[in-house]
Scaffold this motif. Structure first.
Motif, PDB file in Angstrom:
ATOM      1  N   THR A 165      -3.892  -2.538   6.369  1.00 46.82           N
ATOM      2  CA  THR A 165      -2.790  -3.469   6.085  1.00 46.82           C
ATOM      3  C   THR A 165      -3.071  -3.513   4.306  1.00 46.82           C
ATOM      4  OG1 THR A 165      -1.475  -3.514   7.888  1.00 46.82           O
ATOM      5  CG2 THR A 165      -0.420  -4.914   5.849  1.00 46.82           C
ATOM      6  N   LEU A 166      -3.820  -4.248   3.636  1.00 42.84           N
ATOM      7  CA  LEU A 166      -4.249  -4.493   2.769  1.00 42.84           C
ATOM      8  C   LEU A 166      -4.191  -3.442   1.894  1.00 42.84           C
ATOM      9  CD1 LEU A 166      -4.404  -7.246   0.879  1.00 42.84           C
ATOM     10  CD2 LEU A 166      -6.562  -7.483   1.877  1.00 42.84           C
ATOM     11  N   GLU A 167      -5.077  -2.373   2.223  1.00 44.07           N
ATOM     12  CA  GLU A 167      -4.730  -1.185   1.227  1.00 44.07           C
ATOM     13  C   GLU A 167      -3.917  -0.463   1.258  1.00 44.07           C
ATOM     14  OE1 GLU A 167      -9.516  -0.190   2.603  1.00 44.07           O
ATOM     15  OE2 GLU A 167      -7.591   0.399   4.462  1.00 44.07           O
ATOM     16  N   LEU A 168      -2.612  -0.419   1.849  1.00 46.66           N
ATOM     17  CA  LEU A 168      -1.436  -0.282   1.815  1.00 46.66           C
ATOM     18  C   LEU A 168      -0.705  -0.992   1.044  1.00 46.66           C
ATOM     19  CD1 LEU A 168      -0.517   0.744   5.422  1.00 46.66           C
ATOM     20  CD2 LEU A 168      -0.984   2.089   3.850  1.00 46.66           C
ATOM     21  N   GLU A 169      -0.834  -1.945   1.039  1.00 51.41           N
ATOM     22  CA  GLU A 169      -0.220  -2.440  -0.041  1.00 51.41           C
ATOM     23  C   GLU A 169      -1.228  -2.932  -1.355  1.00 51.41           C
ATOM     24  OE1 GLU A 169      -1.127  -7.574  -1.439  1.00 51.41           O
ATOM     25  OE2 GLU A 169      -0.511  -7.197   0.991  1.00 51.41           O
ATOM     26  N   LYS A 170      -2.204  -2.893  -1.540  1.00 57.22           N
ATOM     27  CA  LYS A 170      -2.299  -2.444  -2.937  1.00 57.22           C
ATOM     28  C   LYS A 170      -2.527  -1.487  -3.583  1.00 57.22           C
ATOM     29  CE  LYS A 170      -6.394  -5.262  -2.670  1.00 57.22           C
ATOM     30  NZ  LYS A 170      -8.208  -5.138  -2.187  1.00 57.22           N
ATOM     31  N   GLU A 171      -2.585  -0.812  -2.911  1.00 59.36           N
ATOM     32  CA  GLU A 171      -1.279   1.148  -3.203  1.00 59.36           C
ATOM     33  C   GLU A 171       0.235   0.741  -3.374  1.00 59.36           C
ATOM     34  OE1 GLU A 171      -3.056   4.010  -3.423  1.00 59.36           O
ATOM     35  OE2 GLU A 171      -4.811   3.630  -3.175  1.00 59.36           O
ATOM     36  N   VAL A 172       0.610   0.442  -3.145  1.00 60.63           N
ATOM     37  CA  VAL A 172       1.923   0.240  -3.097  1.00 60.63           C
ATOM     38  C   VAL A 172       2.331  -0.759  -4.722  1.00 60.63           C
ATOM     39  CG1 VAL A 172       4.595  -0.579  -2.589  1.00 60.63           C
ATOM     40  CG2 VAL A 172       2.850   0.834  -0.538  1.00 60.63           C
ATOM     41  N   LYS A 173       1.205  -1.288  -4.807  1.00 58.95           N
ATOM     42  CA  LYS A 173       1.543  -2.178  -6.302  1.00 58.95           C
ATOM     43  C   LYS A 173       1.113  -1.504  -7.237  1.00 58.95           C
ATOM     44  CE  LYS A 173       1.324  -7.358  -3.981  1.00 58.95           C
ATOM     45  NZ  LYS A 173       0.123  -7.975  -3.956  1.00 58.95           N
ATOM     46  N   ARG A 174      -0.290   0.082  -7.314  1.00 58.57           N
ATOM     47  CA  ARG A 174      -0.591   0.296  -7.817  1.00 58.57           C
ATOM     48  C   ARG A 174       0.722   1.100  -8.573  1.00 58.57           C
ATOM     49  NH1 ARG A 174      -5.982  -0.090  -5.748  1.00 58.57           N
ATOM     50  NH2 ARG A 174      -5.464   1.112  -4.471  1.00 58.57           N
ATOM     51  N   ALA A 175       1.396   1.896  -7.709  1.00 60.13           N
ATOM     52  CA  ALA A 175       2.268   2.359  -7.803  1.00 60.13           C
ATOM     53  C   ALA A 175       3.557   2.018  -8.793  1.00 60.13           C
ATOM     54  CB  ALA A 175       2.895   3.101  -6.617  1.00 60.13           C
ATOM     55  N   ALA A 176       4.313   1.349  -7.571  1.00 61.46           N
ATOM     56  CA  ALA A 176       5.555  -0.097  -7.852  1.00 61.46           C
ATOM     57  C   ALA A 176       4.772  -0.143  -9.694  1.00 61.46           C
ATOM     58  CB  ALA A 176       5.977  -1.223  -7.821  1.00 61.46           C
ATOM     59  N   ALA A 177       3.777  -0.403 -10.239  1.00 56.99           N
ATOM     60  CA  ALA A 177       3.131  -1.107 -11.967  1.00 56.99           C
ATOM     61  C   ALA A 177       3.578   0.248 -12.172  1.00 56.99           C
ATOM     62  CB  ALA A 177       1.998  -1.290 -11.703  1.00 56.99           C
ATOM     63  N   ARG A 178       3.234   1.529 -12.064  1.00 54.41           N
ATOM     64  CA  ARG A 178       3.099   2.397 -12.686  1.00 54.41           C
ATOM     65  C   ARG A 178       4.716   3.774 -12.866  1.00 54.41           C
ATOM     66  NH1 ARG A 178      -0.669   4.846  -9.751  1.00 54.41           N
ATOM     67  NH2 ARG A 178       0.763   6.234  -8.866  1.00 54.41           N
ATOM     68  N   VAL A 179       5.283   3.173 -11.752  1.00 50.79           N
ATOM     69  CA  VAL A 179       6.400   4.086 -12.012  1.00 50.79           C
ATOM     70  C   VAL A 179       7.577   2.965 -11.605  1.00 50.79           C
ATOM     71  CG1 VAL A 179       8.074   5.521 -10.461  1.00 50.79           C
ATOM     72  CG2 VAL A 179       5.441   5.683 -10.168  1.00 50.79           C
ATOM     73  N   LEU A 180       7.188   1.869 -11.411  1.00 51.07           N
ATOM     74  CA  LEU A 180       8.769   1.232 -11.752  1.00 51.07           C
ATOM     75  C   LEU A 180       8.990   0.306 -13.100  1.00 51.07           C
ATOM     76  CD1 LEU A 180       9.608  -0.169  -7.376  1.00 51.07           C
ATOM     77  CD2 LEU A 180      10.772   2.012  -8.890  1.00 51.07           C
ATOM     78  N   GLY A 181       7.553  -0.298 -13.161  1.00 50.22           N
ATOM     79  CA  GLY A 181       7.387  -0.910 -14.546  1.00 50.22           C
ATOM     80  C   GLY A 181       7.313  -2.323 -13.742  1.00 50.22           C
ATOM     81  N   LYS A 182       6.885  -2.430 -12.404  1.00 52.12           N
ATOM     82  CA  LYS A 182       7.457  -3.916 -11.505  1.00 52.12           C
ATOM     83  C   LYS A 182       5.956  -4.145 -11.413  1.00 52.12           C
ATOM     84  CE  LYS A 182      11.839  -3.218 -10.140  1.00 52.12           C
ATOM     85  NZ  LYS A 182      12.711  -3.193  -8.893  1.00 52.12           N
ATOM     86  N   GLU A 183       5.537  -5.742 -11.323  1.00 51.53           N
ATOM     87  CA  GLU A 183       4.657  -6.166 -10.806  1.00 51.53           C
ATOM     88  C   GLU A 183       4.863  -6.762  -9.890  1.00 51.53           C
ATOM     89  OE1 GLU A 183       1.162  -5.854 -12.062  1.00 51.53           O
ATOM     90  OE2 GLU A 183       1.762  -4.342 -13.390  1.00 51.53           O
ATOM     91  N   LEU A 184       3.999  -6.563  -8.264  1.00 55.16           N
ATOM     92  CA  LEU A 184       4.546  -6.769  -7.329  1.00 55.16           C
ATOM     93  C   LEU A 184       3.635  -8.349  -7.022  1.00 55.16           C
ATOM     94  CD1 LEU A 184       5.766  -3.844  -5.608  1.00 55.16           C
ATOM     95  CD2 LEU A 184       7.540  -5.523  -6.900  1.00 55.16           C
ATOM     96  N   GLU A 185       4.371  -9.336  -5.992  1.00 55.45           N
ATOM     97  CA  GLU A 185       3.981 -10.675  -5.368  1.00 55.45           C
ATOM     98  C   GLU A 185       3.810 -10.506  -3.853  1.00 55.45           C
ATOM     99  OE1 GLU A 185       5.604 -13.717  -6.119  1.00 55.45           O
ATOM    100  OE2 GLU A 185       4.964 -13.783  -8.445  1.00 55.45           O
ATOM    101  N   THR A 186       2.789 -10.775  -3.444  1.00 54.60           N
ATOM    102  CA  THR A 186       2.656 -10.600  -1.700  1.00 54.60           C
ATOM    103  C   THR A 186       3.538 -11.756  -1.419  1.00 54.60           C
ATOM    104  OG1 THR A 186       0.765  -9.392  -1.905  1.00 54.60           O
ATOM    105  CG2 THR A 186       1.215 -10.111  -0.067  1.00 54.60           C
ATOM    106  N   MET A 187       3.526 -12.298   0.164  1.00 54.18           N
ATOM    107  CA  MET A 187       4.463 -13.012   1.214  1.00 54.18           C
ATOM    108  C   MET A 187       3.985 -12.522   2.097  1.00 54.18           C
ATOM    109  SD  MET A 187       8.120 -13.423   2.812  1.00 54.18           S
ATOM    110  CE  MET A 187       8.891 -14.328   1.322  1.00 54.18           C
ATOM    111  N   GLN A 188       3.182 -13.512   2.225  1.00 56.26           N
ATOM    112  CA  GLN A 188       1.998 -13.762   3.560  1.00 56.26           C
ATOM    113  C   GLN A 188       3.122 -14.335   4.773  1.00 56.26           C
ATOM    114  OE1 GLN A 188      -2.070 -14.433   3.234  1.00 56.26           O
ATOM    115  NE2 GLN A 188      -2.097 -15.377   4.771  1.00 56.26           N
ATOM    116  N   ILE A 189       3.194 -13.823   5.825  1.00 55.25           N
ATOM    117  CA  ILE A 189       3.829 -14.939   6.918  1.00 55.25           C
ATOM    118  C   ILE A 189       2.885 -14.265   7.827  1.00 55.25           C
ATOM    119  CG2 ILE A 189       5.612 -14.328   5.731  1.00 55.25           C
ATOM    120  CD1 ILE A 189       6.289 -12.173   8.509  1.00 55.25           C
TER     121      ILE A 189
END
Length: 387
Positions: free
Chosen positions: A301-325
Motif C-alpha cells: 500500500t505504501l508503494e502505491l501511495e508513493k506512485e500516486v503522489k508522484r503522478a499527481a505532482a506531475r499531472v495535476l500539479g498537486k503535492e499530496l499528504e497522507t492520512m494514516q488511520i
C-alpha cells in the motif's frame, strides 16, 4: 465463439463484453443491476458516468457485426439462466454475477447473508444449468487472490499441493490451504470448492481465475463516454488504487490503512480484459479444471501511495499528504507474499500496462469528473469495520 457474460453491467463484465464483441464473438449480457443498487445504498455512485445497460448495448451494436444482447435477470432466482443456456448452447459462460465488495459483506448480518446466498446459490445454479443443458460449455469463474490470504508459503498456481501432514514421512495431495479475509472472500473459496467438486463428479470444463485487485478507468474499446465502465471510489466499493486516484483528483490526503505494509498482486483493467479474452479463446481441454493466478505486479500500500503522489505532482500539479488511520480490516500489516504465475505467459500473454504508466492516465480521465467526485466526498473514508 458464443459467450454469456453474467454480471455484464460490472467493472469487468462490461469491458469484457465490449472486447469480445469487437473481436467478432457473439455476446449475451445478463445482469440484475444489483451493483448499481448496492452502491446507491451506501450513498455513492460511479466516478465515471455510465449509461444504462440498454443504451450501452445499443452503442456497442453500432460498432459490431454480431449484435450483442442484454437480458435483465437475477441468476439466483427462476429459470432464466437455465433457459438461456439450454437455448443458446454457449461455448463459454463467464461468471462475474456476484456481490464483489469485502466491506459490503462485513456491514452486518443482513449483508453477510445476502453475500453468502447470492454468490453461492448463483454459482451452484450455473453449475447445474451447464451440467444438465450444455455440458460442453466452458465455465470461466472469477475468483480472487484473496482466497489464499497472506500465507507464509509461496502461493501455487494450482488447486492442489503435496504436503506432509502431522509429521508423516509421505506426501499427501491436499487442497491448497486458504484463509479468506472477509465473508465475500469466503464465498469465493466456497465457489472454488464447488467448482472443483463439479469437475470431479461430472467433468465440467472450468477455468478458475484467482485475480488480484484491478485498477483503471478504461480499456482500448472504451472510445466514448457512452461506453464507459463503472469506476468505484468510495470506502465500501472502491479498490485501493482507484480510491487513491479519486482522492488525488480531489486534492485530499491519501487515506492509508496503518503503516501500509500490506502487499497484493495488482493488474490493470486493460490487462485483466486481455487475459480473460485469452483464457476464453484458448480454453482448457474438455473436462479440465484450470487454475490461473491473474495478477501482474506486487506492491505494498505504501508503494502505491508513493506512485500516486508522484503522478499527481506531475499531472495535476498537486503535492499530496497522507492520512494514516487504523486498519478497519483484520489483516497482517507486514507479511510474506509470493504468489506464482506462469499459465498466462505460457498462453502468450503480453503485459499492456504497468501501474506507473497507468496512474497518470487514470488521473487525466478522472479530472473532468472532479465535481461529481466532490459531491460524494463524504463516502470516501471507510466506515465498515471488521471488529
Amino acid at each position: 465463439m458464443k459467450a454469456i457474460i453474467l454480471g455484464a453491467d460490472g467493472y469487468l463484465g462490461w469491458p469484457l463484453s465490449l472486447a469480445l464483441a469487437q473481436r467478432g464473438h457473439e455476446v449475451i449480457c445478463i445482469d440484475n443491476l444489483a451493483t448499481r443498487r448496492c452502491v446507491k445504498e451506501v450513498g455513492s455512485t460511479s466516478g465515471m458516468p455510465i449509461e444504462s445497460m440498454e443504451n450501452r448495448v445499443a452503442s456497442l451494436n453500432k460498432r459490431v457485426r454480431k449484435k450483442a444482447r442484454f437480458i435483465k435477470a437475477d441468476i439466483t432466482k427462476g429459470s432464466t439462466l437455465r433457459d438461456v443456456i439450454r437455448r443458446e448452447k454457449p461455448d463459454a459462460v463467464v461468471h462475474f454475477a456476484e456481490q464483489r465488495s469485502a466491506p459490503y459483506s462485513m456491514i452486518n448480518e443482513k449483508h453477510a447473508v445476502y453475500t453468502m446466498e447470492n454468490n453461492t446459490i448463483g454459482t451452484l445454479k450455473l453449475i447445474y444449468a451447464v451440467k444438465e443443458t450444455s455440458p460442453g460449455t466452458h465455465i470461466l469463474k472469477m475468483g480472487t487472490m484473496g482466497e489464499f490470504g497472506t500465507p507464509d508459503f509461496d502461493i501455487p498456481e494450482s488447486a492442489f499441493v503435496n504436503a506432509k501432514i502431522m509429521g508423516e514421512d509421505k506426501y499427501s495431495k491436499i487442497l491448497t490451504p486458504k484463509w479468506a479475509g472477509s465473508w465475500y472472500h469466503w464465498t469465493k473459496v466456497h465457489d472454488t470448492h464447488n467448482m472443483l467438486y463439479a469437475n470431479s463428479l461430472w467433468g465440467c470444463t472450468i477455468t478458475d481465475v484467482m485475480q488480484g485487485p484491478v485498477y483503471g478507468t478504461r480499456t482500448k474499446e472504451i472510445t466514448s463516454s457512452g461506453l464507459n465502465t463503472r469506476f468505484d471510489f468510495d470506502g465500501v466499493w472502491g479498490t485501493v488504487v482507484n480510491k487513491f486516484c479519486a482522492q488525488a483528483v480531489l486534492g485530499m490526503p491519501l487515506i492509508r490503512f496503518g503503516k501500509g505494509g500490506q502487499v497484493r498482486g495488482f493488474i490493470s483493467l486493460q490487462d485483466s480484459i486481455n487475459a480473460l479474452v485469452l483464457l476464453l479463446e484458448k480454453p482448457p481441454g474438455k473436462g479440465e479444471y484450470r487454475h490461473v493466478n491473474q495478477f501482474m505486479e506486487l506492491f505494498s500500500t505504501l508503494e502505491l501511495e508513493k506512485e500516486v503522489k508522484r503522478a499527481a505532482a506531475r499531472v495535476l500539479g498537486k503535492e499530496l499528504e497522507t492520512m494514516q488511520i487504523e486498519d478497519p480490516r483484520v489483516e497482517k500489516e507486514s507479511h510474506y507474499y509470493n504468489p506464482k504465475k506462469e499459465i498466462l505467459e505460457k498462453l502468450g500473454f503480453k503485459l499492456a500496462w504497468k501501474l506507473k504508466d497507468n496512474i497518470p492516465e487514470m488521473l487525466r480521465d478522472l479530472e473532468p469528473n472532479k465535481n461529481l467526485l466532490s459531491r460524494y466526498k463524504a463516502v470516501i473514508r471507510p466506515t465498515v469495520k471488521w471488529k
